[in-house]
Design an enzyme around this catalytic site. Structure first.
Site, short mmCIF file in Angstrom:
data_model
loop_
_atom_site.label_atom_id
_atom_site.label_comp_id
_atom_site.label_asym_id
_atom_site.label_seq_id
_atom_site.Cartn_x
_atom_site.Cartn_y
_atom_site.Cartn_z
N HIS A 63 0.89 -1.19 -0.16
CA HIS A 63 -0.05 0.02 0.18
C HIS A 63 0.68 1.44 0.09
CE1 HIS A 63 0.73 -0.53 4.24
NE2 HIS A 63 0.12 0.46 4.60
N HIS A 65 1.06 4.01 1.91
CA HIS A 65 1.91 4.62 3.17
C HIS A 65 3.03 4.91 2.91
CE1 HIS A 65 -2.20 4.02 5.72
NE2 HIS A 65 -2.06 5.07 5.00
N ASP A 67 5.78 4.66 5.05
CA ASP A 67 6.49 3.68 5.66
C ASP A 67 6.80 2.30 5.10
OD1 ASP A 67 3.78 3.19 6.71
OD2 ASP A 67 4.26 1.82 8.28
N ASP A 211 -0.44 -3.66 5.86
CA ASP A 211 -1.42 -3.23 6.75
C ASP A 211 -2.55 -3.83 6.88
OD1 ASP A 211 1.38 -2.22 7.56
OD2 ASP A 211 0.43 -0.17 7.54
N HIS A 269 5.91 -5.50 11.80
CA HIS A 269 5.37 -4.25 11.55
C HIS A 269 5.12 -4.02 13.05
CE1 HIS A 269 2.41 -1.21 10.61
NE2 HIS A 269 3.14 -0.95 9.85
ZN ZN Z 1 2.55 0.42 7.93
ZN ZN Z 2 -0.25 1.50 6.45
#
Ligand code: ZN
Ligand code: ZN
Length: 306
Positions: A63, A65, A67, A211, A269
């Site tokens: 995804h 994001h 990070d 995530d 994570h």
């Molecule tokens: Zn993340």
């Molecule tokens: Zn995320």
């Protein structure tokens, strides 16, 4: 086939953990590795690892994001300096193309190798005669995918003793039999492949998730996998936070592994608030109560599928 963890922290880097990235190493199978996610600083982690970017064949982004993504432009640029001349394909959700094209346009970056960017839809996203990769959407604050890498069954082993008894010398006939073709010996005798080749060797499988909070697609992707890599951002006491931010607790990850009948679970994570070893032990303990064959990923840890 194993997984080399490059970054196992959530949200932002700490001195202990970098943000998300891992390499599925397929050296024996195809002489390359596949990267999953590329958080900021991943190329530094690669420098401190035995991985060579020239051997990176695919990058799968779960995804968009930061990070999981912000390390990508730098890593793609540096790959060229590290002997990367072969084409590279990056898979990920819609928006990935715009991100890469914008960064490279603004910085006037030119890559000396062919970069293919594939914005994916749910389903089988790639396949060859060795592997199939399937992606399904999970539940997060933005579109987040989970990937399943499924190796195809391999031909069974030749029964050498039997072949020798029949007086068949090693050579092209062995190859034919292994491919499932029946052969005729010079004396007219027929040898059926099924009688001299063992049962097919089942392909291995791993599921690597972006995530997510608990959802049905996790179980679909992880059904009977050899290894499930699942986020475990929080301890069970922070279940509400996990839900609100679209994340999972270690226990929820373990529950998914159990429901899917996965063989092994690797947690990654982790929230940056969990610094002490005792807290990580607690997190592992919460998962193991539900799914005993659970391990914690760590920076530069190698986790095998067995
Ligand atoms: Zn993340
Ligand atoms: Zn995320």
């Amino acid at each position: 086939m194993d997984i080399y963890f490059l970054g196992t922290g959530a949200g932002m880097p700490t001195t202990r953990r970098n943000v998300s990235s891992m390499a599925l190493r397929l050296y024996e199978e195809r002489g390359s590795f596949w990267m999953f996610d590329c958080g900021e600083g991943t190329q530094h982690q690669v420098l401190r690892s035995p991985l060579k970017l020239g051997k990176c064949e695919f990058i799968f982004i779960t995804h968009l994001h930061g990070d999981h993504l912000f390390g990508l432009p730098g890593l793609l640029s540096s790959r060229a300096y590290q002997g990367g001349v072969t084409p590279l394909t990056v898979f990920g959700p819609k928006g990935l193309k715009k991100f890469i094209h914008t960064v490279f346009a603004v910085s006037e970056t030119q890559l000396p190798y062919e970069l293919r960017i594939k914005e994916i839809e749910p389903g089988i996203i790639w396949s060859d005669d060795q592997f199939t990769v399937t992606a399904l959407p999970l539940e997060h604050r933005v579109l987040s995918y989970g990937y399943r890498v499924q190796e195809k069954d391999r031909p069974g082993k030749l029964k050498f003793e039997l072949l020798q008894q029949k007086g068949i010398p090693p050579g092209p006939m062995y190859g034919k039999l292994k491919r499932g073709e029946d052969i005729e010996l010079p004396n007219g005798e027929l040898v059926f492949a099924a009688s001299v080749v063992g049962a097919p060797i089942p392909g291995r499988s791993v599921a690597i998730l972006g995530d997510t909070r608990p959802c049905d697609n996790i179980v679909r992707l992880a059904r009977n996998v050899d290894l499930l890599v699942h986020e475990a951002t929080f301890l069970e006491g922070k279940k509400e936070n996990a839900h609100d931010f679209g994340h999972s607790t270690a226990k929820q990850a373990a529950t998914a592994a159990k429901t899917a009948q996965a063989k092994k679970l690797a947690l990654t994570h982790f929230s940056s608030r969990y610094k002490e070893d005792e807290v990580m032990e607690e997190l592992l303990g919460e998962a193991r109560e539900v799914f005993p064959n659970t391990v914690l990923a760590d920076e530069h840890a190698i986790i095998t599928t067995t």
